[in-house]
Enzyme design. Structure first.
Site, PDB file in Angstrom:
ATOM      1  N   SER A   2       0.828  -1.209   0.000  1.00  0.00           N
ATOM      2  CA  SER A   2       0.000   0.000   0.000  1.00  0.00           C
ATOM      3  C   SER A   2       0.857   1.250   0.000  1.00  0.00           C
ATOM      4  O   SER A   2       1.942   1.270   0.580  1.00  0.00           O
ATOM      5  CB  SER A   2      -0.902   0.011   1.220  1.00  0.00           C
ATOM      6  N   GLU A   8       1.503  -1.004  14.755  1.00  0.00           N
ATOM      7  CA  GLU A   8       0.528  -0.777  13.682  1.00  0.00           C
ATOM      8  C   GLU A   8      -0.878  -1.035  14.194  1.00  0.00           C
ATOM      9  O   GLU A   8      -1.825  -0.310  13.892  1.00  0.00           O
ATOM     10  CB  GLU A   8       0.829  -1.712  12.500  1.00  0.00           C
ATOM     11  N   ASN A  59      -7.474 -11.447  12.347  1.00  0.00           N
ATOM     12  CA  ASN A  59      -8.061 -11.535  13.691  1.00  0.00           C
ATOM     13  C   ASN A  59      -8.029 -12.943  14.273  1.00  0.00           C
ATOM     14  O   ASN A  59      -8.011 -13.107  15.488  1.00  0.00           O
ATOM     15  CB  ASN A  59      -9.487 -10.975  13.664  1.00  0.00           C
ATOM     16  N   GLU A  60      -8.012 -13.958  13.418  1.00  0.00           N
ATOM     17  CA  GLU A  60      -7.902 -15.324  13.956  1.00  0.00           C
ATOM     18  C   GLU A  60      -6.583 -15.484  14.707  1.00  0.00           C
ATOM     19  O   GLU A  60      -6.547 -16.027  15.814  1.00  0.00           O
ATOM     20  CB  GLU A  60      -7.985 -16.368  12.827  1.00  0.00           C
TER      21      GLU A  60
HETATM   22  C1  LIG Z   1      -6.064  -2.994   0.920  1.00  0.00           C
HETATM   23  C2  LIG Z   1      -4.947  -3.812   1.457  1.00  0.00           C
HETATM   24  C3  LIG Z   1      -3.806  -3.210   1.877  1.00  0.00           C
HETATM   25  C4  LIG Z   1      -2.731  -3.962   2.347  1.00  0.00           C
HETATM   26  N1  LIG Z   1      -1.570  -3.333   2.648  1.00  0.00           N
HETATM   27  C5  LIG Z   1      -0.466  -4.075   2.904  1.00  0.00           C
HETATM   28  C6  LIG Z   1       0.815  -3.463   3.006  1.00  0.00           C
HETATM   29  O1  LIG Z   1       0.934  -2.239   2.904  1.00  0.00           O
HETATM   30  N2  LIG Z   1       1.883  -4.241   3.195  1.00  0.00           N
HETATM   31  C7  LIG Z   1       1.798  -5.594   3.311  1.00  0.00           C
HETATM   32  O2  LIG Z   1       2.800  -6.234   3.489  1.00  0.00           O
HETATM   33  N3  LIG Z   1       0.597  -6.215   3.241  1.00  0.00           N
HETATM   34  C8  LIG Z   1      -0.530  -5.485   3.021  1.00  0.00           C
HETATM   35  N4  LIG Z   1      -1.760  -6.106   2.883  1.00  0.00           N
HETATM   36  C9  LIG Z   1      -1.815  -7.557   2.975  1.00  0.00           C
HETATM   37  C10 LIG Z   1      -2.472  -8.073   4.239  1.00  0.00           C
HETATM   38  O3  LIG Z   1      -1.586  -7.946   5.304  1.00  0.00           O
HETATM   39  C11 LIG Z   1      -2.890  -9.528   3.973  1.00  0.00           C
HETATM   40  O4  LIG Z   1      -4.065  -9.455   3.201  1.00  0.00           O
HETATM   41  C12 LIG Z   1      -3.108 -10.319   5.237  1.00  0.00           C
HETATM   42  O5  LIG Z   1      -1.899 -10.593   5.863  1.00  0.00           O
HETATM   43  C13 LIG Z   1      -3.869 -11.624   4.971  1.00  0.00           C
HETATM   44  O6  LIG Z   1      -3.240 -12.379   3.999  1.00  0.00           O
HETATM   45  P1  LIG Z   1      -4.055 -12.980   2.743  1.00  0.00           P
HETATM   46  O7  LIG Z   1      -4.789 -11.842   2.128  1.00  0.00           O
HETATM   47  O8  LIG Z   1      -3.093 -13.697   1.928  1.00  0.00           O
HETATM   48  O9  LIG Z   1      -5.125 -13.942   3.358  1.00  0.00           O
HETATM   49  P2  LIG Z   1      -4.879 -15.445   3.901  1.00  0.00           P
HETATM   50  O10 LIG Z   1      -3.684 -15.490   4.755  1.00  0.00           O
HETATM   51  O11 LIG Z   1      -4.949 -16.372   2.764  1.00  0.00           O
HETATM   52  O12 LIG Z   1      -6.146 -15.608   4.820  1.00  0.00           O
HETATM   53  C14 LIG Z   1      -7.460 -15.923   4.320  1.00  0.00           C
HETATM   54  C15 LIG Z   1      -8.349 -16.301   5.481  1.00  0.00           C
HETATM   55  O13 LIG Z   1      -7.823 -17.436   6.153  1.00  0.00           O
HETATM   56  C16 LIG Z   1      -7.732 -17.202   7.542  1.00  0.00           C
HETATM   57  N5  LIG Z   1      -6.576 -17.881   8.138  1.00  0.00           N
HETATM   58  C17 LIG Z   1      -5.304 -17.912   7.697  1.00  0.00           C
HETATM   59  N6  LIG Z   1      -4.507 -18.573   8.550  1.00  0.00           N
HETATM   60  C18 LIG Z   1      -5.279 -18.965   9.585  1.00  0.00           C
HETATM   61  C19 LIG Z   1      -5.042 -19.672  10.787  1.00  0.00           C
HETATM   62  N7  LIG Z   1      -3.831 -20.090  11.141  1.00  0.00           N
HETATM   63  N8  LIG Z   1      -6.079 -19.899  11.605  1.00  0.00           N
HETATM   64  C20 LIG Z   1      -7.330 -19.456  11.284  1.00  0.00           C
HETATM   65  N9  LIG Z   1      -7.605 -18.793  10.167  1.00  0.00           N
HETATM   66  C21 LIG Z   1      -6.592 -18.545   9.314  1.00  0.00           C
HETATM   67  C22 LIG Z   1      -7.555 -15.705   7.639  1.00  0.00           C
HETATM   68  O14 LIG Z   1      -7.965 -15.220   8.902  1.00  0.00           O
HETATM   69  C23 LIG Z   1      -8.435 -15.196   6.534  1.00  0.00           C
HETATM   70  O15 LIG Z   1      -9.752 -15.060   7.006  1.00  0.00           O
HETATM   71  C24 LIG Z   1      -2.856  -5.361   2.440  1.00  0.00           C
HETATM   72  C25 LIG Z   1      -4.049  -5.977   2.058  1.00  0.00           C
HETATM   73  C26 LIG Z   1      -5.075  -5.229   1.548  1.00  0.00           C
HETATM   74  C27 LIG Z   1      -6.299  -5.917   1.069  1.00  0.00           C
END
Ligand SMILES: Cc1cc2nc3c(=O)[nH]c(=O)nc-3n(C[C@H](O)[C@H](O)[C@H](O)COP(=O)(O)OP(=O)(O)OC[C@H]3O[C@@H](n4cnc5c(N)ncnc54)[C@H](O)[C@@H]3O)c2cc1C
Lengths: 376, 395
Positions: free
Chosen positions: B161, B245, B376-377
């Protein structure tokens, strides 16, 4: 902003926790439950000897002379052990207004006896269909310099065991606050059975003579005084709810670490952990909003919104944590040989006393509409 | 225990409120309303520099670093007021990455970057997430390898971002590829200038109109002192950055303002039957629920700021603040949206849009931080483990 407890506060908290943990044991609670009244007279005496009953009573009147914060921390510990001692009705709802509004004679007559545990006193805050003691339906009319009080109060804790009942009644000039002797002519007490088995009474008064000396607050200031009493009682109930819900949650977390199913501790299941984590957040919100209310009241500042908000949290947190705790324990949670059931009952009683979440949300909403509750 | 501001803190709040009233000119409000919380326009940058010049950005930073030497509490009060004013303050740069960088970067970079951060001159984007590394961040694949006195970085980041406004990137890369070493023990942090050769980006557009980016690192070379902290010692910085953060994400300021704006709207707006919106009992209940939730959030935030001041910010509390705050926002937008009724789904560009269409937009952005910033998980896992001593989850 200071979120830490000072030395005195830590001492009061530590002393109360130690005594109550040692003395209000599950065996003791079981024994008390066999009595007619859920009251541990020995414990009350011991708390008096330790000085805790007088924690917020002036030093000159036999107390320790600390503030409302210290008293609330003591009440929280009573919640944590669900000890059968009437700290809120005696020390908060009655002793505090006597100290704040009473004449020098009245204070001398009551406060040392309260601090020493010699006398119990209580407050009648509820009427049927009216949960606001600042707008009583009970009446008082003058008889010379004395008053004749009539009306019915309900859900009055420890009325029969007390030597005086704080009562609010309306007159043509406003609301008076008086001490009624439960043994006086015209007073009829009928036992009510509350969910926690705390002894409650219906108090019917018919032309009960209240001598001038037993008038705590005169008609011009009585309504404001009862708001003062209500707010402190509500904040104290919130503090008790902190103890009740924090302990239920911690019992649940420990139980989940021990109880095995499918060959592992149930506490390793994420669904179980997350329901417990939700309790943690609820308890945090209750703690912070309650401590804020207590702190503002202790400084003598207006806390109308803050008390209402804390009590809404006390209702919501009490309800949610209680059910989560019961659920995560499975059958053992409701077994009367284990002690969680008492916590569930207290959580419920506190939730429903002096303003439920629904009613207080409505009150707060009205204040928002009136421009009295901006998010500063 | 005294949960009231000191007279000095009250005075600071007043001063800041007056300051922002002046700073937020109608032109600036127009510019920043176009994008959700992003800034980056000319008036935005002018205001940022002004904030820097007036000594606000570093109000709680130590004097040696160019700050005013007040505490974290005053810093938090400043951020609350900046948010209340509706200014898209790049808090991740100043509140979250900034202090970690100041504590760990090599002297040359610290000297170069800290004055720019406190001067409101730069934005630093965060490059942690990758296409394959989300919640399981430690599985990231971007690599950094030492060649002479340079580091060579290769890989792709996702959701970077503000990269399109950023001057620098705070990038996590694997420095120890040994499969025997635990995943999170082989990661290091790097500062990459956005001008570096081999660095590029492409936009990613999201539901809430928040633009984010994919960023690419194709043999990007940086001098060796662009490594922050120790080699393979990045994880600790990542987690403390995320702890900070989490607090910034749930700052109560903008939400308190939103609540007040909706309340005012409900007072000023009449229904067809002549009664005001705010006279409806259900509106009062919705507002009371919002107010009750906000009050707890406010205290959670102040307690966190206080904990940081006395140096005892705990994991479980940072996580609880994050989960409570982010889930409350989703609820808040719904409660307040219901008060606006049909108009809450009118876009800001539409005729009849209410409160600049803010709720229509916010509702579309609310999910980002329930999974972002540490989902949040995982936060609930942390609360159960650190706050309630329940068993650590096996993964
Ligand atoms: C608009 C936006 C801005 C962002 N900005 C940044 C940024 O500036 N820099 C950066 O580095 N990242 C950024 N992110 C990334 C953000 O940090 C990730 O989206 C986040 O870490 C979740 O990863 P994922 O999207 O791959 O989802 P996933 O990790 O694939 O998760 C999908 C679902 O599975 C659940 N899940 C995963 N693991 C577990 C577990 N162990 N137990 C229970 N449930 C689980 C999650 O809670 C979630 O509901 C941004 C994302 C968005 C959408």
């Amino acid at each position: 902003m200071d979120f830490s407890f000072n030395e005195t506060q830590k001492e009061v908290q530590g002393l109360a926790r130690q005594m109550l943990t040692d003395l209000a044991t599950v065996e003791r609670l079981n024994a008390i439950d066999k009595q007619e009244d859920r009251f541990d007279a020995d414990l009350w005496k011991q708390l008096a000897e330790a000085g805790l009953l007088g924690v917020a009573i002036d030093e000159k009147l036999g107390g320790m002379g600390f503030g409302f914060t210290e008293l609330a921390l003591f009440v929280e510990e009573v919640g944590r052990t669900v000890a059968p001692v009437p700290v809120v009705p005696v020390l908060v709802s009655t002793a505090l207004p006597i100290q704040k509004f009473g004449s020098a004679t009245l204070k001398k007559a009551w406060l040392p006896k309260i601090a020493s545990g010699e006398s119990l006193v209580t407050a009648a805050l509820m009427e049927t269909g009216n949960e606001d003691p600042a707008t009583p339906k009970a009446t008082a009319k003058a008889k010379g310099k004395n008053l004749l009080v009539s009306g019915t109060k309900v859900c009055v804790p420890f009325a029969k065991q007390s030597d005086a009942i704080l009562v609010s009644a309306k007159t043509s000039k406003g609301v008076v606050v008086v001490l009624v002797d439960p043994k006086a002519k015209g007073v009829k007490l009928t036992r009510q059975v509350s969910t926690t088995r705390e002894p409650w009474y219906e108090v019917v008064m018919k032309d009960v003579l209240v001598p001038e000396a037993a008038i705590v607050v005169k008609a011009d200031k009585g309504a404001a005084a009862m708001k003062w009493v209500s707010e402190r009682t509500m904040a104290a109930l919130c503090a008790m709810q902190i103890g009740v819900s924090d302990k239920s949650m911690r019992m649940t977390a420990s139980y989940a670490c021990e109880r095995q199913q499918f060959g592992v501790a149930i506490g390793t299941f994420q669904a179980v952990q997350h329901r417990a984590a939700n309790c943690y957040m609820d308890v945090e919100c209750l703690k912070l909003t309650t401590y804020q209310a207590v702190s503002l009241l202790d400084s003598g500042r207006d806390a109308t919104n803050e008390v209402a908000i804390a009590k809404i949290w006390a209702g919501d947190t009490g309800h949610r944590v209680s059910y989560a705790a019961q659920h995560l324990h499975g059958g053992f949670g409701i077994d009367r040989d284990y002690s969680l059931w008492r916590y569930s009952l207290w959580a419920r009683q506190i939730e429903m006393t002096l303003g439920t979440s629904a009613r207080l949300l409505a009150t707060l909403g009205e204040r928002i509409a009136a421009g009295k509750a901006f998010a500063e | 225990m005294k949960l009231e501001f000191t007279p000095e803190q009250e005075a600071l709040r007043k001063e800041l409120r007056a300051y922002f009233k002046k700073l937020m000119t109608p032109e600036l409000v127009d510019e920043v309303s176009q994008t959700p919380g992003e800034g980056g326009g000319p008036l935005f940058w002018k205001a940022m520099r002004q904030l820097g010049k007036d000594g606000w950005i570093g109000v709680g930073w130590p004097k040696e670093l160019g700050g005013r030497g007040m505490s974290e509490m005053e810093q938090f009060i400043f951020v609350e007021e900046v948010m209340r004013a509706g200014f898209p303050f790049p808090f991740l740069t100043t509140e979250s990455v900034g202090p970690i960088l100041a504590a760990n970067a090599a002297p040359r970079l610290k000297k170069l970057l800290v004055p720019k951060i406190l001067g409101g001159e730069i934005i630093i984007a965060i490059g942690y997430s990758e296409p394959g590394a989300g919640t399981d961040l430690a599985s990231l694949k971007t690599t950094a390898r030492k060649e002479g006195n340079e580091w060579v970085i290769n890989g792709q980041k996702m959701w970077t971002s503000l990269a399109h406004h950023a001057d620098w990137l705070w990038v996590a890369a694997r420095t120890n590829p040994d499969p025997e070493v635990k995943k999170h023990k082989g990661i290091s942090m790097f500062l990459v200038p956005a001008t570096a050769k081999g660095y590029s980006l492409s936009p990613v557009h999201t539901l809430g109109d928040v633009r984010t980016n994919a960023t690419y690192y194709d043999n990007v070379r940086v001098p060796e002192d662009h490594l922050v902290g120790e080699v393979d010692g990045g994880w600790k910085m990542i987690t403390s950055q995320l702890n900070r953060e989490r607090l910034s994400l749930v700052n109560v300021g903008s939400f308190a303002q939103l609540f007040n704006n909706v309340t005012k709207w409900a007072k000023d707006t009449k229904l067809a039957d002549g009664t005001r919106v705010i006279d409806q009992p259900w509106v009062q209940i919705n507002l009371a629920k919002a107010r009750t939730g906000l009050e707890a959030l406010k205290l959670i935030c102040y307690r966190q700021a206080w904990s940081m001041t006395v140096g005892e910010l705990s994991m479980q509390d940072a996580s609880a603040a994050k989960v409570y705050g982010t889930e409350f926002f989703v609820e808040l937008y719904r409660l307040l949206g219901e008060v606006l009724g049909q108009s809450s789904v009118l876009h800001m560009d539409s005729k009849g849009a209410v409160l600049r269409g803010r709720l229509e937009m916010l509702y579309r952005t609310a999910s980002i931080i329930t999974f972002g910033g540490g989902t949040n998980e995982i936060q609930r896992d942390i609360i159960a483990m650190a706050g309630l001593w329940m068993p650590r989850a096996k993964r």
